[in-house]
Design a protein around this motif. Sequence first.
Motif, PDB file in Angstrom:
ATOM      1  N   LYS A  21      39.249 -20.704  35.525  1.00 42.33           N
ATOM      2  CA  LYS A  21      40.433 -20.076  34.916  1.00 42.33           C
ATOM      3  C   LYS A  21      40.209 -19.859  33.425  1.00 42.33           C
ATOM      4  O   LYS A  21      40.544 -18.795  32.871  1.00 42.33           O
ATOM      5  N   GLU A  22      39.631 -20.854  32.764  1.00 41.19           N
ATOM      6  CA  GLU A  22      39.369 -20.734  31.328  1.00 41.19           C
ATOM      7  C   GLU A  22      38.335 -19.634  31.053  1.00 41.19           C
ATOM      8  O   GLU A  22      38.479 -18.858  30.100  1.00 41.19           O
ATOM      9  N   TRP A  23      37.295 -19.587  31.858  1.00 39.45           N
ATOM     10  CA  TRP A  23      36.270 -18.554  31.671  1.00 39.45           C
ATOM     11  C   TRP A  23      36.846 -17.159  31.903  1.00 39.45           C
ATOM     12  O   TRP A  23      36.549 -16.222  31.164  1.00 39.45           O
ATOM     13  N   ARG A  24      37.664 -17.024  32.921  1.00 38.19           N
ATOM     14  CA  ARG A  24      38.270 -15.722  33.214  1.00 38.19           C
ATOM     15  C   ARG A  24      39.185 -15.273  32.071  1.00 38.19           C
ATOM     16  O   ARG A  24      39.254 -14.092  31.744  1.00 38.19           O
ATOM     17  N   ARG A  25      39.859 -16.240  31.489  1.00 37.42           N
ATOM     18  CA  ARG A  25      40.745 -15.924  30.361  1.00 37.42           C
ATOM     19  C   ARG A  25      39.948 -15.351  29.188  1.00 37.42           C
ATOM     20  O   ARG A  25      40.438 -14.531  28.421  1.00 37.42           O
ATOM     21  N   GLU A  26      38.687 -15.793  29.082  1.00 38.31           N
ATOM     22  CA  GLU A  26      37.807 -15.297  28.019  1.00 38.31           C
ATOM     23  C   GLU A  26      37.064 -14.030  28.421  1.00 38.31           C
ATOM     24  O   GLU A  26      36.286 -13.488  27.631  1.00 38.31           O
TER      25      GLU A  26
END
Length: 287
Positions: A21-26
């Motif tokens: 989720k964090e990577w996708r947000r970036e």
Amino acid sequence: MKENTNMKIVKTIEEVRQCVKEWRREGLSIGFVPTMGYLHEGHQSLINRAGENDRVVVSIFVNPMQFGPKEDLASYPRDLERDSRLCRDNGVDLIFHPEPEEMYDAGFCSYVDMSVLTEELCGISRPVHFRGVCTVVLKLFNIVTPDRAYFGEKDAQQLAIIKRMVKDLNLNAEVIGCPIVREFDGLAKSSRNTYLNAEERKAALVLYGSIRLGKKLIKDGERDAAVLIKAMKEFIQKEPLAKIDYLKAVDAMSMRQVEKLDRKVLVAMAVVIGKTRLIDNFTFERN
């Protein structure tokens, strides 16, 4: 790839999903290499190829669902410390190392079954194998949600099956096959090679020897599948420690046997050396 000193090892689905989720947000892309661990240079080549993505996830999970009752689930080699070192040295960002209970809870009763492609080659002698493979790969894809996933061409039938499953079930991941990595003497890299004693290790070269023979026959103009397979079988049968499970020429897409090498054809084998079952293959494509 450079060493990743920030690599994480997680054991739960929720932890993986939080990282993703964090990577996708970036806006980062994710490459995924599913493995059963005891990593070798073949796995390393997949990890290195996955480095074309912004982040790389490796799963290490000896999947009980793909082992038959008399197969080597209990003895399958495991070494997380060694695997972690290889992953860290090759730039992996996240290792997902779940327990079986995390992947399959007590009430688990949903499976992925496939017909046609699973009915030949390994599917004959390992009837539960591909059900387990498809089920766990679908689960892993749903957990990791990769942009691209990387599989070795040594497991050619598995690769074809996973590509078909992704297509049939409209999964949003690109499946990329990577070339077989071999030892200096031609033996295909495999975690199960560790089972071989010195005499068996030498005998196992008969697989690659038969492949070299098959390629030479094709280069010399042979296009009759029966003639090709007969010659390769006779070569293997000269080795006393080798017992052929199967050796067949099949359509590379459908896995159905062919009579002529008049399309893209997979020549695949499984051979038992002592008590160890090894697989290998090569592909012919008409110009």
